[in-house]
Design an enzyme around this catalytic site. Structure first.
Site, PDB file in Angstrom:
ATOM      1  CG  ASP A 131      -3.061   0.140  -9.281  1.00  0.00           C
ATOM      2  OD1 ASP A 131      -2.775  -1.068  -9.125  1.00  0.00           O
ATOM      3  OD2 ASP A 131      -3.541   0.856  -8.365  1.00  0.00           O
TER       4      ASP A 131
ATOM      5  CB  ALA B 105     -20.621 -11.798  -2.051  1.00  0.00           C
TER       6      ALA B 105
ATOM      7  CE1 TYR C 123     -11.376 -10.302  -2.823  1.00  0.00           C
ATOM      8  CE2 TYR C 123     -11.304 -12.383  -1.614  1.00  0.00           C
ATOM      9  CZ  TYR C 123     -10.861 -11.585  -2.651  1.00  0.00           C
ATOM     10  OH  TYR C 123      -9.910 -12.045  -3.523  1.00  0.00           O
TER      11      TYR C 123
ATOM     12  CB  THR D  63      -6.616   1.688  -3.397  1.00  0.00           C
ATOM     13  OG1 THR D  63      -5.925   0.426  -3.393  1.00  0.00           O
ATOM     14  CG2 THR D  63      -7.594   1.737  -4.572  1.00  0.00           C
TER      15      THR D  63
ATOM     16  CG  HIS E 249     -12.286 -17.358   9.860  1.00  0.00           C
ATOM     17  ND1 HIS E 249     -11.361 -17.354  10.881  1.00  0.00           N
ATOM     18  CD2 HIS E 249     -11.559 -17.460   8.717  1.00  0.00           C
ATOM     19  CE1 HIS E 249     -10.150 -17.461  10.381  1.00  0.00           C
ATOM     20  NE2 HIS E 249     -10.246 -17.531   9.064  1.00  0.00           N
TER      21      HIS E 249
ATOM     22  CB  SER F 223      -7.536  -8.061  -2.594  1.00  0.00           C
ATOM     23  OG  SER F 223      -6.528  -7.422  -1.831  1.00  0.00           O
TER      24      SER F 223
ATOM     25  CG  ASP G  21     -11.551   4.034  -9.850  1.00  0.00           C
ATOM     26  OD1 ASP G  21     -12.211   3.040 -10.205  1.00  0.00           O
ATOM     27  OD2 ASP G  21     -11.460   4.405  -8.671  1.00  0.00           O
TER      28      ASP G  21
ATOM     29  N   PRO H  53      -1.516 -11.918  15.997  1.00  0.00           N
ATOM     30  CG  PRO H  53      -2.658 -10.269  14.797  1.00  0.00           C
ATOM     31  CD  PRO H  53      -1.279 -10.782  15.090  1.00  0.00           C
TER      32      PRO H  53
ATOM     33  CB  THR I  14     -10.362 -15.513  -4.915  1.00  0.00           C
ATOM     34  OG1 THR I  14     -10.203 -16.202  -3.692  1.00  0.00           O
ATOM     35  CG2 THR I  14     -11.764 -14.907  -4.918  1.00  0.00           C
ATOM     36  CG  ASP I  15      -9.269 -20.417  -2.828  1.00  0.00           C
ATOM     37  OD1 ASP I  15      -9.425 -19.239  -2.427  1.00  0.00           O
ATOM     38  OD2 ASP I  15      -8.473 -21.207  -2.273  1.00  0.00           O
ATOM     39  CD  GLU I  16     -10.875 -15.657   0.182  1.00  0.00           C
ATOM     40  OE1 GLU I  16     -11.742 -15.058   0.811  1.00  0.00           O
ATOM     41  OE2 GLU I  16      -9.661 -15.418   0.287  1.00  0.00           O
TER      42      GLU I  16
ATOM     43  CE  LYS J 294     -11.778 -11.382  -7.431  1.00  0.00           C
ATOM     44  NZ  LYS J 294     -10.983 -10.495  -8.337  1.00  0.00           N
TER      45      LYS J 294
HETATM   46  P1  NAD Z   1      -3.907  -6.053  -3.825  1.00  0.00           P
HETATM   47  O1  NAD Z   1      -4.934  -5.536  -2.870  1.00  0.00           O
HETATM   48  O2  NAD Z   1      -2.502  -6.213  -3.371  1.00  0.00           O
HETATM   49  O3  NAD Z   1      -3.864  -5.111  -5.129  1.00  0.00           O
HETATM   50  C1  NAD Z   1      -5.021  -4.600  -5.724  1.00  0.00           C
HETATM   51  C2  NAD Z   1      -4.593  -3.489  -6.686  1.00  0.00           C
HETATM   52  O4  NAD Z   1      -5.778  -3.008  -7.348  1.00  0.00           O
HETATM   53  C3  NAD Z   1      -3.947  -2.290  -5.991  1.00  0.00           C
HETATM   54  O5  NAD Z   1      -2.805  -1.876  -6.698  1.00  0.00           O
HETATM   55  C4  NAD Z   1      -5.035  -1.217  -6.044  1.00  0.00           C
HETATM   56  O6  NAD Z   1      -4.511   0.104  -6.105  1.00  0.00           O
HETATM   57  C5  NAD Z   1      -5.767  -1.587  -7.326  1.00  0.00           C
HETATM   58  N1  NAD Z   1      -7.165  -1.128  -7.323  1.00  0.00           N
HETATM   59  C6  NAD Z   1      -8.091  -1.308  -6.350  1.00  0.00           C
HETATM   60  N2  NAD Z   1      -9.250  -0.705  -6.698  1.00  0.00           N
HETATM   61  C7  NAD Z   1      -9.045  -0.172  -7.932  1.00  0.00           C
HETATM   62  C8  NAD Z   1      -9.864   0.555  -8.833  1.00  0.00           C
HETATM   63  N3  NAD Z   1     -11.139   0.864  -8.535  1.00  0.00           N
HETATM   64  N4  NAD Z   1      -9.331   0.947 -10.019  1.00  0.00           N
HETATM   65  C9  NAD Z   1      -8.052   0.655 -10.344  1.00  0.00           C
HETATM   66  N5  NAD Z   1      -7.222  -0.007  -9.512  1.00  0.00           N
HETATM   67  C10 NAD Z   1      -7.717  -0.420  -8.325  1.00  0.00           C
HETATM   68  O7  NAD Z   1      -4.515  -7.411  -4.368  1.00  0.00           O
HETATM   69  P2  NAD Z   1      -3.779  -8.767  -4.789  1.00  0.00           P
HETATM   70  O8  NAD Z   1      -3.590  -9.618  -3.605  1.00  0.00           O
HETATM   71  O9  NAD Z   1      -2.633  -8.449  -5.671  1.00  0.00           O
HETATM   72  O10 NAD Z   1      -4.945  -9.439  -5.655  1.00  0.00           O
HETATM   73  C11 NAD Z   1      -5.050  -9.201  -7.047  1.00  0.00           C
HETATM   74  C12 NAD Z   1      -6.203  -9.997  -7.607  1.00  0.00           C
HETATM   75  O11 NAD Z   1      -5.999 -11.379  -7.345  1.00  0.00           O
HETATM   76  C13 NAD Z   1      -7.565  -9.648  -7.010  1.00  0.00           C
HETATM   77  O12 NAD Z   1      -8.517  -9.665  -8.035  1.00  0.00           O
HETATM   78  C14 NAD Z   1      -7.809 -10.769  -6.008  1.00  0.00           C
HETATM   79  O13 NAD Z   1      -9.196 -11.002  -5.839  1.00  0.00           O
HETATM   80  C15 NAD Z   1      -7.133 -11.934  -6.700  1.00  0.00           C
HETATM   81  N6  NAD Z   1      -6.633 -13.012  -5.833  1.00  0.00           N
HETATM   82  C16 NAD Z   1      -5.808 -12.717  -4.789  1.00  0.00           C
HETATM   83  C17 NAD Z   1      -5.308 -13.746  -4.007  1.00  0.00           C
HETATM   84  C18 NAD Z   1      -4.356 -13.477  -2.866  1.00  0.00           C
HETATM   85  O14 NAD Z   1      -4.031 -14.403  -2.122  1.00  0.00           O
HETATM   86  N7  NAD Z   1      -3.857 -12.266  -2.689  1.00  0.00           N
HETATM   87  C19 NAD Z   1      -5.667 -15.070  -4.282  1.00  0.00           C
HETATM   88  C20 NAD Z   1      -6.518 -15.324  -5.365  1.00  0.00           C
HETATM   89  C21 NAD Z   1      -6.983 -14.282  -6.135  1.00  0.00           C
HETATM   90  P1  TYD Z   2      -5.752 -13.607   4.834  1.00  0.00           P
HETATM   91  O1  TYD Z   2      -4.291 -13.433   4.563  1.00  0.00           O
HETATM   92  O2  TYD Z   2      -6.551 -12.407   5.214  1.00  0.00           O
HETATM   93  O3  TYD Z   2      -6.387 -14.341   3.567  1.00  0.00           O
HETATM   94  P2  TYD Z   2      -7.882 -14.948   3.346  1.00  0.00           P
HETATM   95  O4  TYD Z   2      -8.751 -14.610   4.487  1.00  0.00           O
HETATM   96  O5  TYD Z   2      -8.304 -14.245   2.112  1.00  0.00           O
HETATM   97  O6  TYD Z   2      -7.674 -16.424   3.182  1.00  0.00           O
HETATM   98  O7  TYD Z   2      -5.913 -14.675   6.004  1.00  0.00           O
HETATM   99  C1  TYD Z   2      -5.416 -15.980   5.875  1.00  0.00           C
HETATM  100  C2  TYD Z   2      -5.874 -16.760   7.099  1.00  0.00           C
HETATM  101  O8  TYD Z   2      -5.249 -16.207   8.255  1.00  0.00           O
HETATM  102  C3  TYD Z   2      -7.370 -16.671   7.356  1.00  0.00           C
HETATM  103  O9  TYD Z   2      -7.834 -17.924   7.862  1.00  0.00           O
HETATM  104  C4  TYD Z   2      -7.497 -15.603   8.428  1.00  0.00           C
HETATM  105  C5  TYD Z   2      -6.214 -15.764   9.227  1.00  0.00           C
HETATM  106  N1  TYD Z   2      -5.678 -14.516   9.851  1.00  0.00           N
HETATM  107  C6  TYD Z   2      -5.356 -14.512  11.214  1.00  0.00           C
HETATM  108  O10 TYD Z   2      -5.524 -15.519  11.915  1.00  0.00           O
HETATM  109  N2  TYD Z   2      -4.850 -13.355  11.752  1.00  0.00           N
HETATM  110  C7  TYD Z   2      -4.678 -12.213  11.014  1.00  0.00           C
HETATM  111  O11 TYD Z   2      -4.243 -11.178  11.583  1.00  0.00           O
HETATM  112  C8  TYD Z   2      -4.998 -12.247   9.620  1.00  0.00           C
HETATM  113  C9  TYD Z   2      -4.812 -11.025   8.766  1.00  0.00           C
HETATM  114  C10 TYD Z   2      -5.496 -13.430   9.072  1.00  0.00           C
END
Ligand code: NAD
Ligand code: TYD
Length: 366
Positions: free
Chosen positions: A39, A174, A172, A42, A306, A97, A71, A227, A147-149, A176
């Site tokens: 890791d 795009a 983001y 960041t 959004h 992310s 990295d 918010p 991700t589903d996004e 992914k």
């Molecule tokens: P996060 O932002 O909490 O963690 C990302 C980690 O990656 C951090 O520890 C950061 O230091 C590390 N990182 C970032 N850039 C790096 C680099 N260049 N080299 C090495 N390490 C680096 O993210 P998360 O929510 O744990 O998501 C993890 C994965 O799951 C991502 O690929 C994200 O797209 C995917 N994902 C997340 C969600 C969600 O709801 N959080 C849902 C579906 C998929």
């Molecule tokens: P988020 O946790 O950023 O996940 P994602 O956008 O990847 O789904 O946001 C979840 C939902 O919540 C999304 O519809 C945006 C909304 N949101 C707010 O309304 N207020 C906030 O301050 C944040 C961070 C997100």
């Protein structure tokens, strides 16, 4: 069933990666090998999320947990780690992310999510080819976390399946989507053994408090505005992070090589309804007045582009591999609230200067 000895995890100091490492090193997973957590640390990476794991598994002559600060865009560092630890599986979590950050600063998303994924794929391909001769028969796996996004935005009806065409709409998603395409291309072109999962929104312990659920919990604690973007009616499909981990592990062990699997909570909530439920739980857990918490809700300017609704169809994963969710939303939200209320040292440390700067940048202009 596939087995692994040295699992290289990228992004293991982040939210889902750290939970995955905790899961792999628990009895529940049945995994008895070593985890190498790579890791870059960041703003979103916090080694403190695994300090107990490092203490329990990181010592002695044969540690089961190793941390390397590097990295994923650094090719020679990736080569060194893969060789030194004779890696036979990679779980690629590392990414930028957060959608809002991708809108205000897309470059890191392109370099980490696209170029970083390419670098890892290429290093793995060459190392495994050299070690096993033929890639397609090699007992190795590159598992990509997505991700589903990538599928875009749904209207009132319908679900994302594995066959839904990609239609990403934020920098983001795009980036992914680009990484997903590269993973598939490395499988089809070079025979790299891969599996790929696209998961819906995760929540649970150790999530950086820029994302909806932890941000709201912490703002409630401090009586700060809550918010809500736009009309608050955007819909997300929420999954407790431990259920994501068990799904990933199931796919890695039993999933078909070259296949993608959707992972979801089958648990859709409008943001505003979710927030009301969260307020009730925080009020119950803290003794705060729910009406006072409700009065903190502030509708703010919407996120550009959004996505309206995400909803996952995870029939393939359930029927083919027998996975299912195990944590209800009610139980998961309560566990999450309790975790943030009791882990104030972790919370204080991640609320660094960088976090404060982010809050100003994202919310002051809304
Ligand atoms: P996060 O932002 O909490 O963690 C990302 C980690 O990656 C951090 O520890 C950061 O230091 C590390 N990182 C970032 N850039 C790096 C680099 N260049 N080299 C090495 N390490 C680096 O993210 P998360 O929510 O744990 O998501 C993890 C994965 O799951 C991502 O690929 C994200 O797209 C995917 N994902 C997340 C969600 C969600 O709801 N959080 C849902 C579906 C998929
Ligand atoms: P988020 O946790 O950023 O996940 P994602 O956008 O990847 O789904 O946001 C979840 C939902 O919540 C999304 O519809 C945006 C909304 N949101 C707010 O309304 N207020 C906030 O301050 C944040 C961070 C997100």
């Amino acid at each position: 069933m596939r087995t692994f000895t040295n699992i290289f995890i990228t992004g293991g100091a982040g939210f889902i990666g750290s939970n995955m490492i905790r899961y792999l090193l628990s009895k529940e997973s049945g995994f008895s090998g070593r985890v190498i957590n790579v890791d870059a640390l960041t703003y979103a990476g916090n080694p403190e999320s695994l300090s107990d794991i490092a203490e329990r598994f990181g010592g002695g002559p044969a540690p089961r947990y190793v941390f390397v600060k590097a990295d994923i865009r650094d090719r020679s560092a990736m080569e060194r780690v893969i060789r030194e630890y004779q890696v036979d599986a990679i779980i690629h979590f590392a990414a930028e992310s957060h959608v809002d950050r991708s809108i205000l600063g897309p470059e890191a998303f392109v370099t980490t999510n696209v170029l970083g994924t390419y670098t890892l794929l290429d290093v793995a391909r060459l190392y495994w080819q050299e070690r096993y001769g033929s890639l397609s028969a090699a007992p190795v796996l590159f598992h990509h976390i997505s991700t589903d996004e990538v599928y875009g935005s749904l209207g009132d009806s319908g679900y994302f399946t594995e066959n839904t065409p990609y239609d990403p709409r934020s920098p983001y998603s795009a980036s992914k989507a680009g990484s997903d395409h590269l993973v598939m291309a490395y499988h089809h072109t070079y025979g790299l053994p891969i599996t790929l999962t696209n998961c819906s929104n995760n929540y649970g312990p150790y999530q950086f408090p820029e994302k909806l659920i932890p941000l709201m919990i912490l703002n409630m604690q401090e009586a700060k505005p809550l918010p809500v973007y736009g009309d608050g009616k955007n819909i997300r499909d929420w999954l407790y992070v431990e259920d994501h981990n068990s799904a990933v592990w199931t796919v890695m062990q039993k999933g078909r090589i070259g296949e993608k699997y959707n992972i979801g909570g089958e648990n859709e909530w409008e943001n505003i309804t979710l927030l009301h439920r969260l307020i009730d739980i925080v009020a119950e857990e803290t003794g705060k007045d729910p009406e006072q918490l409700q009065s903190l809700i502030t509708f703010v300017k919407d996120r550009p582009g959004h996505d309206r609704r995400y909803a996952i169809d995870c029939t393939k994963l359930k029927t083919e591999l027998g996975w299912k969710q195990s944590v209800s939303f009610e139980e998961g939200l309560r566990k999450t609230v309790r975790w943030y209320l009791t882990n104030s040292a972790w919370v204080q440390h991640v609320r660094s200067g960088e976090y404060r700067t982010w809050l100003e940048k994202n919310y002051n202009q809304r």
